[in-house]
Scaffold this motif. Structure first.
Motif, PDB file in Angstrom:
ATOM      1  N   CYS A 186       0.826  -1.216   0.000  1.00 49.19           N
ATOM      2  CA  CYS A 186       0.000   0.000   0.000  1.00 49.19           C
ATOM      3  C   CYS A 186       0.855   1.259   0.000  1.00 49.19           C
ATOM      4  O   CYS A 186       0.516   2.249  -0.657  1.00 49.19           O
ATOM      5  CB  CYS A 186      -0.956  -0.007   1.191  1.00 49.19           C
ATOM      6  N   THR A 187       1.967   1.234   0.711  1.00 47.94           N
ATOM      7  CA  THR A 187       2.844   2.412   0.758  1.00 47.94           C
ATOM      8  C   THR A 187       3.538   2.641  -0.579  1.00 47.94           C
ATOM      9  O   THR A 187       3.871   3.777  -0.929  1.00 47.94           O
ATOM     10  CB  THR A 187       3.906   2.267   1.857  1.00 47.94           C
ATOM     11  N   CYS A 190       0.911   4.011  -3.491  1.00 50.33           N
ATOM     12  CA  CYS A 190       0.250   5.295  -3.224  1.00 50.33           C
ATOM     13  C   CYS A 190       0.952   6.419  -3.984  1.00 50.33           C
ATOM     14  O   CYS A 190       2.131   6.687  -3.742  1.00 50.33           O
ATOM     15  CB  CYS A 190       0.260   5.597  -1.730  1.00 50.33           C
ATOM     16  N   PRO A 202      -1.692  -0.062   8.562  1.00 48.71           N
ATOM     17  CA  PRO A 202      -1.564   1.128   7.707  1.00 48.71           C
ATOM     18  C   PRO A 202      -2.142   2.369   8.386  1.00 48.71           C
ATOM     19  O   PRO A 202      -3.208   2.322   8.990  1.00 48.71           O
ATOM     20  CB  PRO A 202      -2.386   0.760   6.468  1.00 48.71           C
ATOM     21  N   CYS A 214      -4.357   1.547  -2.946  1.00 50.09           N
ATOM     22  CA  CYS A 214      -3.981   0.769  -1.765  1.00 50.09           C
ATOM     23  C   CYS A 214      -4.993  -0.326  -1.472  1.00 50.09           C
ATOM     24  O   CYS A 214      -4.623  -1.456  -1.111  1.00 50.09           O
ATOM     25  CB  CYS A 214      -3.823   1.690  -0.555  1.00 50.09           C
ATOM     26  N   CYS A 218      -4.337  -4.510  -1.811  1.00 56.38           N
ATOM     27  CA  CYS A 218      -4.160  -5.123  -0.498  1.00 56.38           C
ATOM     28  C   CYS A 218      -4.453  -6.625  -0.560  1.00 56.38           C
ATOM     29  O   CYS A 218      -5.594  -7.047  -0.773  1.00 56.38           O
ATOM     30  CB  CYS A 218      -5.076  -4.455   0.531  1.00 56.38           C
TER      31      CYS A 218
END
Length: 253
Positions: A186-187, A190, A202, A214, A218
């Motif tokens: 997710c990081t 983004c 998160p 994200c 996931c």
């Protein structure tokens, strides 16, 4: 030819790749503070968000200087809003003295989870139809056709710019449940660098584009949206690799 693109689930990267030329990720251009773009032809490929474009892209368009004989705008959309998104961006460029030669749109899978069921969207949106749309646009661009897309629209541009986005983002929000594997995908996907994984969960900052990259990426379904149409379904463009989206959006690399 240079193509500047913004992607979250891969749809717009797929369009950009099909069109060809040198591909430049807009989040990476912003990260590197690059706002001077020169070539014989330059295009922007982007998704429709709330009948306009993502916040990151709108901020970029206010600053970028494009030096080209031929400039085109292509948006992907799932149901509506394409006319407004193109009109708003063209208007922004025109105010800055930058002429747009061509605008058009591609109907693709709508991946806005609160409204659309991904399984149904993938069933009704045919890959061959999408490729045919892109091929027509590609031929237009190669021939440097002058064309500004027009469509019967449902409301006025100021309403879209000032009301719709804030209404939608206040109604829907991302939920982080237990079960995070700390993969940190997710990081990396983004486009705003807005997510941190802290103590195995998160955490989101205040700069979210609400692109839902994200959530769609996931693996553990730790991330979800309130009032989803089908909480068990997610969408990633099958023609684009996760590594390509990370390369496009990861602001920590």
């Amino acid at each position: 030819m240079k193509i500047l693109y913004y992607t979250s689930t891969g749809n717009n990267l797929f369009i950009a790749k099909q069109l060809g030329g040198e591909l430049l990720s807009i989040p990476q251009l912003v990260k590197d503070n690059i706002y001077e773009i020169k070539d014989d032809s330059v295009g922007i490929v982007f998704p429709v968000f709330f009948a306009t474009s993502p916040k990151t892209l709108r901020e970029f368009v206010e600053k970028v200087n494009i030096h080209a004989d031929y400039i085109f705008l292509i948006c992907s959309y799932g149901s509506d809003g394409d006319y407004h998104a193109l009109k708003i961006m063209k208007k922004t460029f025109n105010k800055r003295g930058i002429n747009i030669n061509y605008t058009n749109s591609v109907l693709m899978v709508d991946n806005f989870l609160p409204v659309f069921d991904m399984a149904h969207e993938m069933e009704i949106k045919n890959d061959s139809d999408i490729e045919k749309q892109i091929e027509i646009i590609k031929n237009d661009i190669i021939s440097k056709k002058d064309f500004i897309y027009s469509k019967k629209h449902f409301t006025n541009v100021p309403f879209i710019e000032k009301i719709l986005e804030s209404t939608m983002t206040s109604k829907y929000h991302i939920i982080a449940d237990d079960g995070c594997s700390s993969c940190r995908i997710c990081t990396k996907v983004c486009p705003r660098g807005n997510i941190e994984v802290i103590d195995g969960k998160p955490h989101f900052g205040e700069a979210c584009d609400f692109c839902l990259s994200c959530v769609h990426h996931c693996k553990t379904h730790t991330l979800s949206i309130n009032d989803e149409a089908n909480p068990n379904e997610r969408y990633i463009n099958p023609n684009v690799k996760l590594s390509e989206i990370i390369k496009s959006n990861n602001l920590y690399q």
